[in-house]
Design an enzyme around this catalytic site. Structure first.
Site, PDB file in Angstrom:
ATOM      1  N   ARG A  18       0.828  -1.222   0.000  1.00 58.24           N
ATOM      2  CA  ARG A  18       0.000   0.000   0.000  1.00 58.24           C
ATOM      3  C   ARG A  18       0.852   1.257   0.000  1.00 58.24           C
ATOM      4  NH1 ARG A  18      -3.490  -0.467   5.019  1.00 58.24           N
ATOM      5  NH2 ARG A  18      -1.591  -1.473   5.709  1.00 58.24           N
ATOM      6  N   ASN A  36      -6.014  -2.565   2.058  1.00 57.64           N
ATOM      7  CA  ASN A  36      -6.021  -4.018   2.195  1.00 57.64           C
ATOM      8  C   ASN A  36      -7.454  -4.491   2.272  1.00 57.64           C
ATOM      9  OD1 ASN A  36      -3.248  -4.440   2.282  1.00 57.64           O
ATOM     10  ND2 ASN A  36      -3.130  -4.382   4.494  1.00 57.64           N
TER      11      ASN A  36
END
Length: 94
Positions: A18, A36
């Site tokens: 990320r 996520n």
């Protein structure tokens, strides 16, 4: 301009995927977010000039050094996100 949603599979959580995606998106001047998912995938919404979006989609097939991407689902989105690129809270999939 284009907006796409990515669902990235493989070893993509716990490997700085990320943070890497956010950094890469900002470097390309893109808008959107990354998060996520509870199913083990990473989801991202990317929006910006076609060439920069396509370039990041290609880069996401590899990801950061610790990642091992096994697949990416790409779908077109009609509504672009607000300006900026953020790392969102985790998303629980039912």
């Amino acid at each position: 301009m284009k907006t796409v949603r990515l669902l990235i599979s493989g070893t993509v959580q716990g490997v700085w995927y990320r943070g890497w995606t956010r950094r890469e998106a900002i470097q390309r001047g893109l808008h959107g977010w990354v998060r996520n998912r509870s199913d083990g995938r990473v989801e991202a919404l990317l929006s910006g000039p076609n060439e920069q979006v396509d370039d990041l989609v290609k880069a996401c097939q590899i990801g950061p050094p610790a990642a091992s991407v096994s697949g990416i689902e790409v779908s077109s989105e009609q509504t672009p996100p607000p300006a900026g690129f953020t790392q969102q809270p985790d998303y629980t999939v039912d």
